[in-house]
Motif scaffolding. Structure first.
Motif, PDB file in Angstrom:
ATOM      1  N   VAL A  24       0.839  -1.199   0.000  1.00  0.00           N
ATOM      2  CA  VAL A  24       0.000   0.000   0.000  1.00  0.00           C
ATOM      3  C   VAL A  24       0.874   1.249   0.000  1.00  0.00           C
ATOM      4  CG1 VAL A  24      -1.884  -1.174   1.176  1.00  0.00           C
ATOM      5  CG2 VAL A  24      -0.176   0.040   2.524  1.00  0.00           C
ATOM      6  N   ASP A  25       0.321   2.314  -0.541  1.00  0.00           N
ATOM      7  CA  ASP A  25       0.997   3.608  -0.552  1.00  0.00           C
ATOM      8  C   ASP A  25       0.722   4.288   0.791  1.00  0.00           C
ATOM      9  OD1 ASP A  25       1.885   6.196  -0.930  1.00  0.00           O
ATOM     10  OD2 ASP A  25       1.079   6.372  -2.959  1.00  0.00           O
ATOM     11  N   SER A  26       1.762   4.444   1.600  1.00  0.00           N
ATOM     12  CA  SER A  26       1.577   4.989   2.946  1.00  0.00           C
ATOM     13  C   SER A  26       1.120   6.443   2.931  1.00  0.00           C
ATOM     14  CB  SER A  26       2.881   4.865   3.743  1.00  0.00           C
ATOM     15  OG  SER A  26       3.942   5.556   3.093  1.00  0.00           O
ATOM     16  N   THR A  27       1.214   7.107   1.798  1.00  0.00           N
ATOM     17  CA  THR A  27       0.675   8.465   1.688  1.00  0.00           C
ATOM     18  C   THR A  27      -0.846   8.444   1.743  1.00  0.00           C
ATOM     19  OG1 THR A  27       2.571   9.096   0.330  1.00  0.00           O
ATOM     20  CG2 THR A  27       0.665  10.576   0.304  1.00  0.00           C
ATOM     21  N   GLY A  31     -18.129 -11.128  -1.636  1.00  0.00           N
ATOM     22  CA  GLY A  31     -16.698 -10.865  -1.685  1.00  0.00           C
ATOM     23  C   GLY A  31     -16.373  -9.752  -2.659  1.00  0.00           C
ATOM     24  N   TYR A  32     -15.206  -9.165  -2.512  1.00  0.00           N
ATOM     25  CA  TYR A  32     -14.794  -8.073  -3.386  1.00  0.00           C
ATOM     26  C   TYR A  32     -13.292  -8.153  -3.640  1.00  0.00           C
ATOM     27  CZ  TYR A  32     -12.846  -5.882   0.796  1.00  0.00           C
ATOM     28  OH  TYR A  32     -12.113  -5.640   1.929  1.00  0.00           O
ATOM     29  N   TYR A  33     -12.889  -7.551  -4.746  1.00  0.00           N
ATOM     30  CA  TYR A  33     -11.473  -7.386  -5.071  1.00  0.00           C
ATOM     31  C   TYR A  33     -11.320  -5.981  -5.640  1.00  0.00           C
ATOM     32  CZ  TYR A  33      -6.817  -8.052  -7.041  1.00  0.00           C
ATOM     33  OH  TYR A  33      -5.488  -7.926  -7.336  1.00  0.00           O
ATOM     34  N   ALA A  34     -10.531  -5.154  -4.966  1.00  0.00           N
ATOM     35  CA  ALA A  34     -10.331  -3.762  -5.384  1.00  0.00           C
ATOM     36  C   ALA A  34      -9.151  -3.682  -6.343  1.00  0.00           C
ATOM     37  CB  ALA A  34     -10.093  -2.881  -4.164  1.00  0.00           C
ATOM     38  N   LEU A  35      -9.350  -3.023  -7.466  1.00  0.00           N
ATOM     39  CA  LEU A  35      -8.282  -2.894  -8.452  1.00  0.00           C
ATOM     40  C   LEU A  35      -7.246  -1.865  -8.028  1.00  0.00           C
ATOM     41  CD1 LEU A  35     -10.326  -3.111 -11.786  1.00  0.00           C
ATOM     42  CD2 LEU A  35      -9.276  -4.935 -10.441  1.00  0.00           C
ATOM     43  N   ASN A  36      -7.669  -0.860  -7.257  1.00  0.00           N
ATOM     44  CA  ASN A  36      -6.744   0.185  -6.800  1.00  0.00           C
ATOM     45  C   ASN A  36      -6.387  -0.049  -5.340  1.00  0.00           C
ATOM     46  OD1 ASN A  36      -5.174   2.510  -6.639  1.00  0.00           O
ATOM     47  ND2 ASN A  36      -6.946   3.840  -6.267  1.00  0.00           N
ATOM     48  N   GLN A  37      -5.908  -1.246  -5.021  1.00  0.00           N
ATOM     49  CA  GLN A  37      -5.635  -1.572  -3.624  1.00  0.00           C
ATOM     50  C   GLN A  37      -4.376  -0.910  -3.086  1.00  0.00           C
ATOM     51  OE1 GLN A  37      -4.141  -5.908  -3.454  1.00  0.00           O
ATOM     52  NE2 GLN A  37      -5.511  -5.850  -5.227  1.00  0.00           N
ATOM     53  N   LYS A  38      -3.613  -0.269  -3.935  1.00  0.00           N
ATOM     54  CA  LYS A  38      -2.420   0.424  -3.469  1.00  0.00           C
ATOM     55  C   LYS A  38      -2.779   1.706  -2.722  1.00  0.00           C
ATOM     56  CE  LYS A  38       2.041   2.227  -5.047  1.00  0.00           C
ATOM     57  NZ  LYS A  38       2.943   2.435  -6.207  1.00  0.00           N
ATOM     58  N   ARG A  39      -3.838   2.383  -3.167  1.00  0.00           N
ATOM     59  CA  ARG A  39      -4.203   3.678  -2.569  1.00  0.00           C
ATOM     60  C   ARG A  39      -5.587   3.688  -1.937  1.00  0.00           C
ATOM     61  NH1 ARG A  39      -1.932   8.127  -6.998  1.00  0.00           N
ATOM     62  NH2 ARG A  39       0.283   7.581  -6.775  1.00  0.00           N
ATOM     63  N   PHE A  40      -6.320   2.604  -2.077  1.00  0.00           N
ATOM     64  CA  PHE A  40      -7.690   2.570  -1.573  1.00  0.00           C
ATOM     65  C   PHE A  40      -7.850   1.391  -0.618  1.00  0.00           C
ATOM     66  CE2 PHE A  40     -11.851   0.501  -1.938  1.00  0.00           C
ATOM     67  CZ  PHE A  40     -12.677   1.514  -1.483  1.00  0.00           C
ATOM     68  N   ALA A  41      -8.398   1.657   0.587  1.00  0.00           N
ATOM     69  CA  ALA A  41      -8.656   0.610   1.584  1.00  0.00           C
ATOM     70  C   ALA A  41     -10.160   0.539   1.837  1.00  0.00           C
ATOM     71  CB  ALA A  41      -7.906   0.898   2.879  1.00  0.00           C
ATOM     72  N   TYR A  42     -10.787  -0.510   1.324  1.00  0.00           N
ATOM     73  CA  TYR A  42     -12.245  -0.630   1.443  1.00  0.00           C
ATOM     74  C   TYR A  42     -12.693  -0.645   2.893  1.00  0.00           C
ATOM     75  CZ  TYR A  42     -16.903  -2.637   1.048  1.00  0.00           C
ATOM     76  OH  TYR A  42     -18.251  -2.863   1.158  1.00  0.00           O
ATOM     77  N   ASP A  43     -11.937  -1.341   3.744  1.00  0.00           N
ATOM     78  CA  ASP A  43     -12.405  -1.526   5.120  1.00  0.00           C
ATOM     79  C   ASP A  43     -12.115  -0.340   6.022  1.00  0.00           C
ATOM     80  OD1 ASP A  43      -9.670  -1.819   5.374  1.00  0.00           O
ATOM     81  OD2 ASP A  43      -9.857  -3.307   6.967  1.00  0.00           O
ATOM     82  N   ALA A  44     -11.551   0.756   5.485  1.00  0.00           N
ATOM     83  CA  ALA A  44     -11.215   1.904   6.331  1.00  0.00           C
ATOM     84  C   ALA A  44     -12.444   2.476   7.029  1.00  0.00           C
ATOM     85  CB  ALA A  44     -10.528   2.979   5.497  1.00  0.00           C
ATOM     86  N   ALA A  45     -13.608   2.350   6.392  1.00  0.00           N
ATOM     87  CA  ALA A  45     -14.832   2.914   6.980  1.00  0.00           C
ATOM     88  C   ALA A  45     -15.695   1.854   7.640  1.00  0.00           C
ATOM     89  CB  ALA A  45     -15.642   3.640   5.899  1.00  0.00           C
ATOM     90  N   ALA A  93      -8.832  -1.885  10.412  1.00  0.00           N
ATOM     91  CA  ALA A  93      -7.477  -2.394  10.252  1.00  0.00           C
ATOM     92  C   ALA A  93      -6.626  -1.414   9.436  1.00  0.00           C
ATOM     93  CB  ALA A  93      -7.504  -3.761   9.571  1.00  0.00           C
ATOM     94  N   TYR A  94      -7.278  -0.642   8.578  1.00  0.00           N
ATOM     95  CA  TYR A  94      -6.606   0.381   7.776  1.00  0.00           C
ATOM     96  C   TYR A  94      -7.298   1.720   8.005  1.00  0.00           C
ATOM     97  CZ  TYR A  94      -4.391  -3.441   5.196  1.00  0.00           C
ATOM     98  OH  TYR A  94      -3.671  -4.558   4.849  1.00  0.00           O
ATOM     99  N   ILE A  95      -6.546   2.798   7.810  1.00  0.00           N
ATOM    100  CA  ILE A  95      -7.084   4.155   7.901  1.00  0.00           C
ATOM    101  C   ILE A  95      -6.756   4.868   6.599  1.00  0.00           C
ATOM    102  CG2 ILE A  95      -6.926   6.377   9.079  1.00  0.00           C
ATOM    103  CD1 ILE A  95      -6.297   4.886  11.647  1.00  0.00           C
ATOM    104  N   GLN A  96      -7.793   5.403   5.959  1.00  0.00           N
ATOM    105  CA  GLN A  96      -7.593   6.149   4.714  1.00  0.00           C
ATOM    106  C   GLN A  96      -7.105   7.547   5.064  1.00  0.00           C
ATOM    107  OE1 GLN A  96      -8.663   4.507   1.618  1.00  0.00           O
ATOM    108  NE2 GLN A  96      -7.361   6.054   0.664  1.00  0.00           N
TER     109      GLN A  96
END
Length: 391
Positions: free
Chosen positions: A49-52, A188-202, A206-209
């Motif tokens: 993931v992109d930490s930015t 189930g889902y698979y995100a194509l932009n998983q480097k910059r997008f975290a589905y579970d952030a909201a 486990a991740y924070i956008q």
């Protein structure tokens, strides 16, 4: 290039035999190493993931208390026509409308999560008129992929209206006895932009956008549903052509889109607006095409010995393709190890099937053909409030 000696099949056979004949403790050590490797991989930070844009907490465990308000609705609309060779004057067209609309169920439960894997159990509070609802969850939500499993059981009355279309007469076949509706939903889902997008952030924590981002999704959903009438329902079951239970099996796939909006980018650059940077808003929309759409109807007859209806056989039906929908939105607010979430989910599945029943004069005392088309829709919505703490 591999040497001739290394490509010798006999040599590889000797190596494989030696491994199989080695002491059991050595094999155990190998298995232990695999388990330790999987554990280390699961708890290690996501390096892709992109930490930015995405921040992953170093805390492994999360405990959540959740309050759900949800409603389950099952509608079955049947349009049919009966025909008789011996008594054509008795032919008629009819409509049978059945509704199982539960009251808005209030459930409270707890979840425990390790990284992005969580399990939970919820139970209804304040049950009314003998109705009840219970739900169990298993969720795996990662920055780029995941699945959610929910099992729900609801008891509620079935409201049924029978209408003779030829003369307009109606009959209320509703009963106060509770029917049972069970469902297992796996999406189930698979995100194509998983480097910059975290589905579970909201949804999970486990991740924070940290910056706004969205992604196209590949989604799939499997739904198993069962609707059972009370075995001692002497009114609805006979007029429902003896069908006392239905099972549906559906698989839907489709594209989707999800977007996390962060009003103010993290880390904060302006202390006066530092509170806003803890807020994330998610919107997800996924239209889905049902590619497997089957139903099984269980027939029954009245048994005088037990004074109830018993199953005699089943009929398998295949429905056509249908367009279904998953829609979600969520708002999350994080502050240190704590987080608050508010979510809303809407799921809809539907199917249409045709049936034809032949009643023989020798067995029933009359001859009749009954042809019908049944449209089944199951809809669920849920609103949740969640408070979590990581440790």
């Amino acid at each position: 290039m591999m040497s001739e000696r290394n490509r010798n099949p006999a040599l590889w056979a000797v190596v494989l035999s030696a491994w199989l004949l080695c002491p059991m403790h050595a094999q155990a050590q190998g298995f232990k190493g695999v388990v330790e490797g999987l554990w280390k991989w699961f708890i290690s930070p996501n390096k892709h993931v992109d930490s930015t844009y995405i921040y992953q907490s170093s805390l492994l465990w999360t405990a959540r208390v959740q309050n759900d308000l949800h409603k389950s609705m099952a509608n079955m609309d049947t349009d049919g026509k009966t025909q008789s060779m011996s008594m054509p004057e008795s032919d008629y067209a009819y409509a049978l409308k059945s509704r199982m609309h539960t009251h808005a169920v209030d459930e409270v439960g707890v979840f425990i999560a390790l990284r992005s894997l969580s399990v939970g159990y919820m139970r209804e509070v304040g049950s009314r008129r003998g109705n009840s609802s219970r739900s169990s969850y298993l969720n795996l939500m990662n920055a780029g992929y995941g699945f959610n499993v929910r099992y729900n059981k609801v008891y509620a009355p079935l409201l049924t209206i029978f209408t003779n279309k030829d003369n307009g007469q109606t009959a209320d076949l509703s009963t106060e006895k509770n029917a049972r509706m069970r469902s297992i939903a796996i999406d189930g889902y698979y995100a194509l932009n998983q480097k910059r997008f975290a589905y579970d952030a909201a949804y999970d924590g486990a991740y924070i956008q940290q910056r706004s981002a969205g992604s196209l999704l590949l989604t799939a959903k499997y739904t198993f549903g069962e609707l059972s009438l009370p075995s001692d329902d002497y009114t609805a079951i006979p007029l429902n052509n003896g069908v006392s239970r239905y099972k549906t099996y559906q698989l839907a796939i489709g594209p989707g889109y999800s977007y996390n909006w962060v009003p103010y980018h993290r880390p904060a650059r302006d202390s006066k607006r530092s509170g806003i940077r803890n807020l994330t808003v998610n919107v997800t929309f996924a239209p889905m095409l049902t590619v497997v759409n089957n139903m099984t109807c269980f027939n029954s007859i009245y048994d005088e010995a037990s004074d109830s209806f018993r199953k005699t056989g089943s009929t398998h039906l295949r429905g056509g393709m249908n367009l279904n929908l998953i829609a979600r939105c969520a708002v999350s607010y994080t502050f240190g190890r704590y987080a608050l979430y508010g979510t809303f989910d809407y799921h809809q599945v539907s199917m249409k099937d045709k049936a034809s029943n032949q009643y023989d004069a020798d067995e029933w005392g009359f001859d009749m053909t009954d042809e019908s088309t049944t449209t089944t829709r199951i809809r669920n919505w849920a609103a949740s409030m969640v408070m979590s703490v990581s440790f």
